[in-house]
Design an enzyme around this catalytic site. Sequence first.
Site, PDB file in Angstrom:
ATOM      1  N   GLU A  12       0.816  -1.220   0.000  1.00  0.00           N
ATOM      2  CA  GLU A  12       0.000   0.000   0.000  1.00  0.00           C
ATOM      3  C   GLU A  12       0.846   1.265   0.000  1.00  0.00           C
ATOM      4  O   GLU A  12       0.457   2.285  -0.553  1.00  0.00           O
ATOM      5  CB  GLU A  12      -0.961   0.012   1.194  1.00  0.00           C
ATOM      6  CG  GLU A  12      -2.094  -1.015   1.104  1.00  0.00           C
ATOM      7  CD  GLU A  12      -1.692  -2.388   1.611  1.00  0.00           C
ATOM      8  OE1 GLU A  12      -0.504  -2.583   1.949  1.00  0.00           O
ATOM      9  OE2 GLU A  12      -2.580  -3.279   1.679  1.00  0.00           O
ATOM     10  N   PHE A  42     -11.343  -8.156  13.457  1.00  0.00           N
ATOM     11  CA  PHE A  42     -10.218  -8.535  12.597  1.00  0.00           C
ATOM     12  C   PHE A  42      -9.915  -7.404  11.609  1.00  0.00           C
ATOM     13  O   PHE A  42     -10.802  -6.904  10.936  1.00  0.00           O
ATOM     14  CB  PHE A  42     -10.530  -9.828  11.844  1.00  0.00           C
ATOM     15  CG  PHE A  42      -9.440 -10.223  10.891  1.00  0.00           C
ATOM     16  CD1 PHE A  42      -8.173 -10.569  11.368  1.00  0.00           C
ATOM     17  CD2 PHE A  42      -9.653 -10.216   9.523  1.00  0.00           C
ATOM     18  CE1 PHE A  42      -7.158 -10.909  10.493  1.00  0.00           C
ATOM     19  CE2 PHE A  42      -8.637 -10.559   8.640  1.00  0.00           C
ATOM     20  CZ  PHE A  42      -7.391 -10.904   9.133  1.00  0.00           C
ATOM     21  N   GLN A  43      -8.679  -7.008  11.529  1.00  0.00           N
ATOM     22  CA  GLN A  43      -8.209  -5.924  10.663  1.00  0.00           C
ATOM     23  C   GLN A  43      -8.946  -4.612  10.907  1.00  0.00           C
ATOM     24  O   GLN A  43      -9.161  -3.830   9.993  1.00  0.00           O
ATOM     25  CB  GLN A  43      -8.291  -6.324   9.187  1.00  0.00           C
ATOM     26  CG  GLN A  43      -7.277  -7.420   8.843  1.00  0.00           C
ATOM     27  CD  GLN A  43      -7.079  -7.616   7.356  1.00  0.00           C
ATOM     28  OE1 GLN A  43      -7.999  -7.439   6.563  1.00  0.00           O
ATOM     29  NE2 GLN A  43      -5.874  -8.018   6.970  1.00  0.00           N
ATOM     30  N   LYS A  86     -17.740  -1.758   5.623  1.00  0.00           N
ATOM     31  CA  LYS A  86     -18.120  -2.791   4.665  1.00  0.00           C
ATOM     32  C   LYS A  86     -19.627  -2.801   4.419  1.00  0.00           C
ATOM     33  O   LYS A  86     -20.078  -3.005   3.293  1.00  0.00           O
ATOM     34  CB  LYS A  86     -17.640  -4.157   5.173  1.00  0.00           C
ATOM     35  CG  LYS A  86     -17.485  -5.171   4.045  1.00  0.00           C
ATOM     36  CD  LYS A  86     -16.723  -6.407   4.487  1.00  0.00           C
ATOM     37  CE  LYS A  86     -16.647  -7.429   3.361  1.00  0.00           C
ATOM     38  NZ  LYS A  86     -15.930  -8.642   3.766  1.00  0.00           N
ATOM     39  N   MET A  88      24.107  10.059   2.683  1.00  0.00           N
ATOM     40  CA  MET A  88      23.897  11.344   3.327  1.00  0.00           C
ATOM     41  C   MET A  88      24.183  11.258   4.822  1.00  0.00           C
ATOM     42  O   MET A  88      24.822  12.140   5.399  1.00  0.00           O
ATOM     43  CB  MET A  88      22.458  11.819   3.082  1.00  0.00           C
ATOM     44  CG  MET A  88      22.191  13.235   3.546  1.00  0.00           C
ATOM     45  SD  MET A  88      23.305  14.447   2.801  1.00  0.00           S
ATOM     46  CE  MET A  88      22.358  14.989   1.383  1.00  0.00           C
TER      47      MET A  88
END
Lengths: 215, 591
Positions: free
Chosen positions: B80, B142-143, B192, B506
Amino acid sequence: MCFAVVGGIKIKISNQVIKAMKHEFTITVYTENHIGLLNRIAIIFSRRKINIESLNTSPSEVEGIHRFTIVINEVEDVVKKLVRQIEKQVEVLKAYYNSNDEIVWQELALYKVSTDKVITDVKVERLLRQYGARAVVIRKDYTVFETSGHREEIDKLTEVLGPLGLIEFVRSARVAIINASNGFYEKLKEFEEEKPGDEIVENEFLDKQDEVFSM
Amino acid sequence: MSSATETMKKEKPAGKETAKAPQGRVKPQTSISGSVAVMEALIAEGVTDFFGYPGGAIMPIYDALYDYMDTLNHILVRHEQGGIHAAQGYARTSGKVGVVFATSGPGATNLVTGLADAQIDSTPLVCITGQVFAHLLGTDAFQETDVINITTPVTKWNFQVTEASEIPTALAKAFYIAKTGRPGPVLIDITKNAQVQKFDYKGYTPCNHVRSYRPKPIVRKEYIQAAAELINKAEKPFVLLGQGVILGKAEKEFKTFIEKAGIPAAWTVLGLSALETDHPLNVGMLGMHGNYGPNVLTNECDVLIAVGMRFDDRVTGRLDKYAKQAKVIHLDIDPAEIDKNVQTTVPVWGDCKETLPMLTALVEKKEHPEWLNKFRKMQVEEEDVVITDELHPKGEIMSMGEVLNILNELTKGDAVIVTDVGQHQMVSCRYAKFNKTRSNVTSGGLGTMGFALPAAIGAKFGAKDRQVVAIIGDGGFQMTLQELGTIMQFDVNVKIIILNNQFLGMVRQWQQLFHDKRYSFVNITSPDFVMVAKGYGIAGKSISKREDLKSALQEMLNHKGSYLLEVMVGKENNVFPMVPQGCGVAEIRLK
């Protein structure tokens, strides 16, 4: 603000000193009623590690518009920047900040004291009278008083009641009315008509055009 | 779901010409699911290419997408974070709103880095995340994550949808807020149940007003006048060019302004490419690794005109030693930026597309040859001490600068340059040549390593007819190299140059200069990048000799399709000039 000092330059310096000092400021925010906005506003302070002394949300004079009243101790320059960050939030209509001499404000406090104590101890009754406390509830075992006023007054009463059997104490957030405000109706119209009003933008340099433009 | 789909298919041509906004396939007054409403919104908003990754809580939306695959080009990324960086790259090159889909929980939290990056670099994004059923919110389902609260500090606006009927208005508002005013990322979290729920669709109405939101402050004429007066009296005026000019699509207006007033202009890292590199008034880059003249002369100019930039600490160095002698004119669309870091003499609030022409009308036609000459002289000095050695090193080992130099020669400055974060980024920003606006894609404010590879994918979709070259360090490349999979699957024609110095360069440079060469965990080993690319079916080559450089770059550019070129460069080269942290801009070090 400081008139005691003579001479232009000296006044300037003393004003700067005043400006560099932390003061109590009350920030008034007119907003839409949106879930999550409280968090959006709160994190503007917490991100900069600034403590919120008091926070109140309530309806405003305009239906459907909410009003936040936030009290912080900060330097004016910081407060100015915070107000701009608050106003930047999509659901915020307008944010103002005021020093204490520009507002009328009150806080409310509730005190629970043993009824026995009130009856037997003259001192308690005298104190409550002195601070203008009103009885809200009187029960056999306890009595609840309320006072409203500035924080110092409320804190004082709490302090003296403490040793005399104060059972419970709670103080509300500050609510404040801005002396110079004409309410939010007109401002809201500007927002609804998509016509932003002629806001006065204070700019210390533009106020002194001659100085700036003579280079 | 299926009945709605059938209706859609039957009525495919309908609805297109019904309203002002382009409508999708669904006729208003039809009962559709929230997920179909999402697709309709994307079509109405003119979304063509977007990025995402499916998962449990966003499955109904992906199911609806299945029927829209011919109009909506969804690019499946490998992570993602890659998705959102790709959306950022897309927004940067196309000037449109970047769109990304992610599922709830880890899918959404993986967006956070990109959101923070887009927020600080003002990139317009609409992120759509799936969320657990509304009745499960707050149950540690869940999630389930509290995505709205996690993303609040890093979004311009966010909103949770729990009813299907809210979807058209929520998305309309999201696109409007993302792209107007100072752009920024917006996140819409859709539970959902709202995705599957049916509702009576009333068509899609784009948003053009939110009561509490003022995208543009009013332009105050007296301020423009005051600004013009200052500029007309100035003997040593200096313009700072920021990304605001690109975001406001005001490149032309900007050029007309500086040309009429004859003012030298230096760009910030994000302002790069808003003006062509070779413009006679372009004096280079500001900031920590910017050019010598612009930094030193910031503290010598009499009027400093900042256009669409925010005086980042990497630009200003120590604030109490920054342009103290100058009167500052600040043009910005975001009122909160005025006086935030640098006290402004004249604030010009507004969209620079409007304010610049107003200012141009009032300024006198002028030239400042002596003043401009000062910049040129310092440029020569910088060339003698830094640039010549960087672009034409005498030693055997290659430098990053010479790679850029040859690349410029071959692309002639027509390519989109995407960079990651670190030494290679600063070298690219310093030396890459730009002829055209929206040619520089980099993570400026947040400094997100791993940004370049996915951003290059998005940049290519946002500018399909342009050559896109991603320049990445060996460290940053390893942060998001999984996106090679996306390049493979979707045949994304990006050219990848890895400038490999076998160090986190760097940080190593800072450790050398400020920490007595105590090289703490900057020695990074890398896989065989060419072999890795090969595993993904991407052609590649690794070179370490100067005589191979030009031909290898040419081969890369000529190659049909994506290509990875690894160039081994000096291990302990430093980027100079440099304004050390805590120093004023005039204390810039040439070595």
